[in-house]
Design a protein around this motif. Structure first.
Motif, short mmCIF file in Angstrom:
data_model
loop_
_atom_site.label_atom_id
_atom_site.label_comp_id
_atom_site.label_asym_id
_atom_site.label_seq_id
_atom_site.Cartn_x
_atom_site.Cartn_y
_atom_site.Cartn_z
N ASP A 1 94.87 -0.78 57.43
CA ASP A 1 94.69 0.25 56.40
C ASP A 1 95.96 0.45 55.60
OD1 ASP A 1 92.12 1.30 56.27
OD2 ASP A 1 92.43 2.62 57.99
N TYR B 1 95.65 -0.18 67.93
CA TYR B 1 96.95 0.22 67.37
C TYR B 1 98.12 -0.35 68.15
CZ TYR B 1 93.35 3.56 66.07
OH TYR B 1 92.17 4.13 65.64
N GLY C 1 93.59 0.99 61.95
CA GLY C 1 93.17 2.08 61.06
C GLY C 1 94.25 3.13 60.91
N ASP C 2 94.19 3.83 59.77
CA ASP C 2 95.12 4.95 59.62
C ASP C 2 94.66 6.13 60.49
OD1 ASP C 2 92.96 5.69 58.10
OD2 ASP C 2 94.09 6.15 56.28
N SER C 3 93.54 5.94 61.22
CA SER C 3 93.14 6.90 62.26
C SER C 3 94.22 6.95 63.34
CB SER C 3 91.79 6.51 62.88
OG SER C 3 91.77 5.14 63.21
N HIS D 1 86.34 0.66 51.23
CA HIS D 1 85.92 1.75 52.13
C HIS D 1 85.35 2.86 51.26
CE1 HIS D 1 87.10 4.45 55.83
NE2 HIS D 1 86.02 4.91 55.23
N VAL E 1 83.56 -1.15 54.15
CA VAL E 1 83.18 -0.17 55.18
C VAL E 1 82.45 0.98 54.49
CG1 VAL E 1 84.08 1.62 56.74
CG2 VAL E 1 85.01 -0.69 56.83
N VAL F 1 86.13 3.84 66.27
CA VAL F 1 87.50 4.09 66.68
C VAL F 1 87.57 3.93 68.21
CG1 VAL F 1 89.26 5.92 66.88
CG2 VAL F 1 88.02 5.59 64.72
N GLU G 1 81.23 4.75 55.42
CA GLU G 1 81.40 5.76 56.47
C GLU G 1 80.52 6.97 56.20
OE1 GLU G 1 85.47 6.58 57.52
OE2 GLU G 1 84.91 8.29 58.79
N THR H 1 88.81 -0.33 66.15
CA THR H 1 90.21 -0.08 65.81
C THR H 1 91.10 -0.41 67.01
OG1 THR H 1 90.26 2.22 66.56
CG2 THR H 1 89.56 1.84 64.28
N VAL I 1 81.67 -0.46 63.08
CA VAL I 1 83.05 -0.22 63.50
C VAL I 1 83.11 1.15 64.18
CG1 VAL I 1 83.70 0.64 61.17
CG2 VAL I 1 85.49 -0.02 62.78
N LEU J 1 90.54 -3.42 63.32
CA LEU J 1 91.09 -2.63 62.22
C LEU J 1 92.26 -1.82 62.75
CD1 LEU J 1 90.97 -1.37 59.35
CD2 LEU J 1 89.47 0.38 60.31
N LYS K 1 92.82 -2.87 54.01
CA LYS K 1 91.68 -2.03 53.62
C LYS K 1 92.22 -0.84 52.84
CE LYS K 1 89.21 0.66 56.74
NZ LYS K 1 89.46 2.03 56.25
N ILE L 1 80.08 2.89 59.78
CA ILE L 1 80.48 3.83 60.84
C ILE L 1 79.73 5.12 60.48
CG2 ILE L 1 82.71 4.20 59.63
CD1 ILE L 1 83.77 5.14 62.47
O1 KIV Z 1 91.12 4.49 60.10
C1 KIV Z 1 90.05 4.16 60.62
O2 KIV Z 1 89.91 4.15 61.85
C2 KIV Z 1 88.95 3.80 59.75
C3 KIV Z 1 87.60 3.62 60.38
C4 KIV Z 1 87.02 4.94 60.68
C5 KIV Z 1 86.70 2.79 59.55
O3 KIV Z 1 89.12 3.68 58.58
#
Ligand code: KIV
Length: 267
Positions: A86, A27, A46-48, A140, A183, A218, A185, A25, A216, A44, A116, A206
């Motif tokens: 995401d 950002y 990610g929405d993380s 996912h 993905v 984070v 998880e 990931t 993958v 990615l 995703k 993951i």
């Molecule tokens: O948002 C994210 O980081 C994810 C990963 C955990 C695959 O979706």
């Protein structure tokens, strides 16, 4: 040599050739640039970001506008990686038209290469509609953090036969719809192995074991920026938390003692 740009087609060839796919990931611009240079195949957004950038407990609060901000920063740092974004919670679950509008906003406003989204059969209409517009989609399945309040915990998913059977059927549906990858998880390694063996598209894991076609993580977990999160599946490659804290503590001391800046560090 100009680095070869990664495409969804290249990822599928990598699976066929038994070459593992690396995904991480990111950002923002600076980390995306580092990861691209380090040879990562897929970034990615990610929405993380909701957790590691904004400090929320779950991925639910992050908005489409915020994801677009992060993704457009990442894209400016990348020359080789494939960048997937995401679709955040609330931007695709209501109906397939809303899902398509959200996906189109991501593609037009960020320059990313695909989206995703979480879920199987229940989001299939949206998946098909986004794909029909020419937008690559990554699925996912397994632990899908946007449904955390339905699951109640972040424990391993699909240990029971009925949940495993649904996951296998959802994976097949996503492939048949035209997703370029999935993905998985936090599910048992042998279940992920079976799914990867039964699909032609790459399966990125993951916490889903070694038999996936790629992995993958984070970035904050991999780099040890975030030290509270220590699930069994995580390999922490650095402990950045300590040197960053030490460096900033030293800076604070230097400012307070007036030893920074010195004669050479001023005009
Ligand atoms: O948002 C994210 O980081 C994810 C990963 C955990 C695959 O979706």
């Amino acid at each position: 040599m100009v680095p070869k740009k990664i495409t969804t087609h290249i990822l599928q060839n990598m699976k066929s050739a038994g070459e593992k796919i690396s995904m991480i990931t990111a950002y923002d611009f600076s980390f995306a640039k580092l990861f691209d240079k380090a040879g990562i195949d897929v970034i990615l957004v990610g929405d993380s970001a909701s957790n590691v950038m904004a400090g929320h407990e779950t991925t639910l609060p992050i908005t489409l506008d915020q994801m677009i901000y992060h993704a457009s920063s990442v894209i400016r740092g990348v020359s080789r990686c494939l960048v997937i974004v995401d679709l955040p919670f609330g931007s695709y679950q209501s109906n397939s038209k809303e899902a398509l509008i959200s996906a189109i906003r991501i593609m037009k406003e960020t320059g990313a290469h695909g989206v995703k989204l979480e879920g199987g059969e229940e989001v299939m209409e949206s998946v098909k509609r986004i794909l029909a517009a020419g937008v690559p989609v990554m699925g996912h399945l397994g632990l899908t953090p946007q449904s955390i309040y339905k699951f109640g915990t972040y424990t391993v998913r699909a240990k029971e036969e009925s949940e495993a059977a649904k996951l296998k059927s959802d994976a097949k549906l996503l492939e048949e719809a035209g997703c370029f990858a999935i993905v998985l998880e936090k599910i048992p390694a042998l279940l992920a192995k079976e799914v990867a063996a039964n699909l032609h598209i790459p399966v990125i894991g993951i916490g889903a074991g070694k038999y996936c076609d790629g992995q993958v993580l984070v970035m904050h977990d991999l780099l040890g920026i975030n030290t509270e999160f220590k699930p069994r599946f995580l390999r922490q490659y650095l402990n950045l938390n300590e040197p960053i804290t030490a460096a900033v503590e030293q800076y604070v001391r230097d400012v307070r003692s007036n030893s920074f800046p010195n004669e050479q560090e001023q005009y």
